[in-house]
Design an enzyme around this catalytic site. Structure first.
Site, PDB file in Angstrom:
ATOM      1  N   THR A 192     -11.718   0.808  -0.841  1.00  0.00           N
ATOM      2  CA  THR A 192     -12.493   1.041   0.385  1.00  0.00           C
ATOM      3  C   THR A 192     -12.522   2.518   0.774  1.00  0.00           C
ATOM      4  OG1 THR A 192     -10.520   0.500   1.651  1.00  0.00           O
ATOM      5  CG2 THR A 192     -12.163  -1.233   1.444  1.00  0.00           C
ATOM      6  N   ASP A 193     -11.591   3.316   0.240  1.00  0.00           N
ATOM      7  CA  ASP A 193     -11.493   4.703   0.767  1.00  0.00           C
ATOM      8  C   ASP A 193     -12.747   5.523   0.487  1.00  0.00           C
ATOM      9  OD1 ASP A 193     -10.834   5.039  -1.955  1.00  0.00           O
ATOM     10  OD2 ASP A 193      -9.036   6.247  -1.570  1.00  0.00           O
TER      11      ASP A 193
ATOM     12  N   SER B 171       9.141  21.100 -15.910  1.00  0.00           N
ATOM     13  CA  SER B 171       9.199  19.658 -15.653  1.00  0.00           C
ATOM     14  C   SER B 171      10.375  19.062 -16.423  1.00  0.00           C
ATOM     15  CB  SER B 171       7.896  18.991 -16.113  1.00  0.00           C
ATOM     16  OG  SER B 171       8.129  17.611 -16.335  1.00  0.00           O
TER      17      SER B 171
ATOM     18  N   GLY C 214       1.044   6.102 -14.683  1.00  0.00           N
ATOM     19  CA  GLY C 214      -0.005   5.154 -15.082  1.00  0.00           C
ATOM     20  C   GLY C 214       0.198   3.745 -14.544  1.00  0.00           C
TER      21      GLY C 214
ATOM     22  N   GLY D 192      -0.177   2.971 -11.168  1.00  0.00           N
ATOM     23  CA  GLY D 192      -0.920   2.764  -9.922  1.00  0.00           C
ATOM     24  C   GLY D 192      -0.099   3.059  -8.680  1.00  0.00           C
TER      25      GLY D 192
ATOM     26  N   SER E  19       0.573   6.209  -7.915  1.00  0.00           N
ATOM     27  CA  SER E  19       0.098   7.534  -7.567  1.00  0.00           C
ATOM     28  C   SER E  19       1.110   8.655  -7.776  1.00  0.00           C
ATOM     29  CB  SER E  19      -0.414   7.540  -6.125  1.00  0.00           C
ATOM     30  OG  SER E  19      -1.521   8.370  -6.079  1.00  0.00           O
TER      31      SER E  19
ATOM     32  N   ASP F 281      -4.506   8.212  -1.405  1.00  0.00           N
ATOM     33  CA  ASP F 281      -3.196   8.476  -2.022  1.00  0.00           C
ATOM     34  C   ASP F 281      -2.562   9.740  -1.448  1.00  0.00           C
ATOM     35  OD1 ASP F 281      -4.224   6.415  -3.464  1.00  0.00           O
ATOM     36  OD2 ASP F 281      -4.478   7.537  -5.324  1.00  0.00           O
TER      37      ASP F 281
ATOM     38  N   TYR G 261     -13.794   2.792 -12.736  1.00  0.00           N
ATOM     39  CA  TYR G 261     -13.712   3.318 -11.370  1.00  0.00           C
ATOM     40  C   TYR G 261     -15.035   4.008 -11.019  1.00  0.00           C
ATOM     41  CZ  TYR G 261     -11.474   5.615  -7.312  1.00  0.00           C
ATOM     42  OH  TYR G 261     -11.127   6.029  -6.047  1.00  0.00           O
TER      43      TYR G 261
HETATM   44  C1  GLA Z   1      -6.982   4.842  -6.779  1.00  0.00           C
HETATM   45  C2  GLA Z   1      -7.608   6.029  -6.057  1.00  0.00           C
HETATM   46  C3  GLA Z   1      -7.695   5.787  -4.558  1.00  0.00           C
HETATM   47  C4  GLA Z   1      -8.355   4.443  -4.252  1.00  0.00           C
HETATM   48  C5  GLA Z   1      -7.716   3.331  -5.087  1.00  0.00           C
HETATM   49  C6  GLA Z   1      -8.436   2.015  -4.938  1.00  0.00           C
HETATM   50  O1  GLA Z   1      -5.646   4.724  -6.409  1.00  0.00           O
HETATM   51  O2  GLA Z   1      -6.828   7.189  -6.296  1.00  0.00           O
HETATM   52  O3  GLA Z   1      -8.392   6.856  -3.950  1.00  0.00           O
HETATM   53  O4  GLA Z   1      -9.731   4.511  -4.442  1.00  0.00           O
HETATM   54  O5  GLA Z   1      -7.691   3.662  -6.472  1.00  0.00           O
HETATM   55  O6  GLA Z   1      -8.282   1.515  -3.659  1.00  0.00           O
END
Ligand code: GLA
Length: 389
Positions: free
Chosen positions: A37-38, A69, A123, A125, A127, A173, A223
């Site tokens: 939704t963002d 790193s 990887g 999700g 972030s 994120d 995406y």
């Molecule tokens: C990823 C993107 C976010 C958002 C989500 C889905 O995490 O970085 O900005 O769009 O997918 O909600």
């Protein structure tokens, strides 16, 4: 965390011959509501979590940045006068991008020596990229001493990700990684960037993130495709409602009235986003009154809509959602982040967390042959300075 901090300081001393001046943290995140939704100017409800990027650093007298790193056991170096994309140490592009876009605001950064370590699984999700961007932002802010609000810092991180690294994500994120608050979920209006901190009582209910161990495949191309389908929906709705700027401006009533004029796949994408925004608003109310059962039902509905209308699930996520929904103490199971693999998120009654974890590990592995990783998460403060010398 203490062992990680000791290692950062030891490595800094070994590589740069002195003690660091600052220690900062940038957390990963998990979303409880607001799947895709963002970038539709909608609502999201994420938390910053207790996996993060930690970085130590010290300013230099010149304009060079040297960053080591621990995860990759590699050092990358660049000049703040000429920040270029690095094809070899690709992880350093998040740092380069943030420096580039801070300087683009007219802020002259000082060079720095940096050592960093992250424990956000890559990887999955959660972030790791926003965690690194926001750790970088607050580190340079502490070393150079410039003013920048939390929302502005998030925008710098998003720009770095979109325009320097080249991944066209929304604002969720970075926003929560910088502006999250301990024991709160962050309700964000992605159009105005107005936000509210909603108390999340984790004494009764825990947030458990379950990593399917399926790397998010296809995520970049799919995406982008979802984004363009949403844009197409907006263009079509503008014929009937000229004021529509994003799917945020389309109501359920509009969809009922004009939906059959849209190509079916575009209608489905719009249906998800419109209903997800309604669920986001509802969650804000429900959380304010502490109705966690109802919150769980909304999270389940969010997943089902993301699976059926937005088509961002995959067999491993479905297996995990099935297992997590029926495990002891569970209030819900829902995919997190962009989908196509990665993690799910559940709310779990505090007394049942151990049983939940054991059951999910056993049953998910039975179903898929994959050994999952589970993280019992707390809602944490956003990126900031932890220590200064
Ligand atoms: C990823 C993107 C976010 C958002 C989500 C889905 O995490 O970085 O900005 O769009 O997918 O909600």
């Amino acid at each position: 965390m203490n062992e990680r901090i000791d290692n950062l300081k030891k490595d800094f001393q070994r590589l740069y011959g002195s003690a660091p001046a600052v220690l900062v943290k940038g957390p990963g995140r998990v979303d409880l509501m607001g799947i895709h939704t963002d970038y539709n100017d909608g609502f999201v409800l994420p938390i910053a979590v207790n996996v993060d990027v930690l970085a130590v650093g010290k300013a230099r007298d010149d304009r060079k940045v040297s960053v080591h790193s621990i995860n990759f056991d590699k050092t990358a170096e660049f000049s703040l006068d000429n920040i270029e994309f690095d094809n070899v140490n690709r992880w350093s592009n998040y740092i380069r991008g943030v420096c580039h876009f801070i300087q683009e605001k007219g802020i002259m950064l000082q060079g720095a020596n940096i050592v960093l370590h992250g424990n956000v699984p890559l990887g999955s999700g959660l972030s790791s990229s926003a965690a690194l961007e926001m750790a970088t932002g607050v580190l340079f802010q502490a070393l150079t001493g410039f003013e920048m609000s939390g929302p502005d810092m998030a925008l710098v991180g998003q720009r770095a990700e979109n325009k320097f690294v080249g991944v066209n994500t929304g604002i969720m994120d970075q926003f929560v990684s910088r502006n999250g608050q301990k024991d709160h979920a962050l309700f964000l209006d992605c159009r105005s960037l107005a936000f509210e901190q909603l108390p999340l009582d984790t004494s009764k209910v825990k947030v458990v993130v379950c990593n399917t161990m399926k790397q998010r495949g296809l995520v970049d191309s799919e995406y982008g495709l979802r984004r363009s389908q949403c844009e197409e929906a907006v263009r079509l709705f503008q014929q009937w409602k000229p004021g529509v700027k994003a799917l945020r401006d389309v109501t359920c009533g509009d969809l009922a009235k004009y939906g059959d004029k849209l190509p079916e796949v575009v209608r489905m994408r719009a249906e998800h986003v419109i209903s997800e925004n309604e669920r986001g608003l509802k969650c804000r109310e429900v959380l304010a009154s502490g109705g966690l059962e109802e919150f769980g039902e909304l999270m389940n509905a969010s997943h089902d809509s993301a699976r059926d209308c937005y088509e961002v699930s995959c067999p491993e996520l479905e297996a995990m959602v099935e297992v997590t929904r029926s495990a002891p103490g569970s209030l819900c199971g829902r995919l997190a982040g962009a989908g196509f693999g990665g993690c799910t998120v559940s709310l779990v009654g505090d007394a049942s967390v151990e049983d939940f974890v054991e059951t999910v590990k056993r049953e998910y592995e039975k179903k898929t042959g994959l050994a999952p990783a589970l993280y019992v998460c707390t809602a944490e403060d956003g990126a900031g300075v932890l220590e200064t010398n």
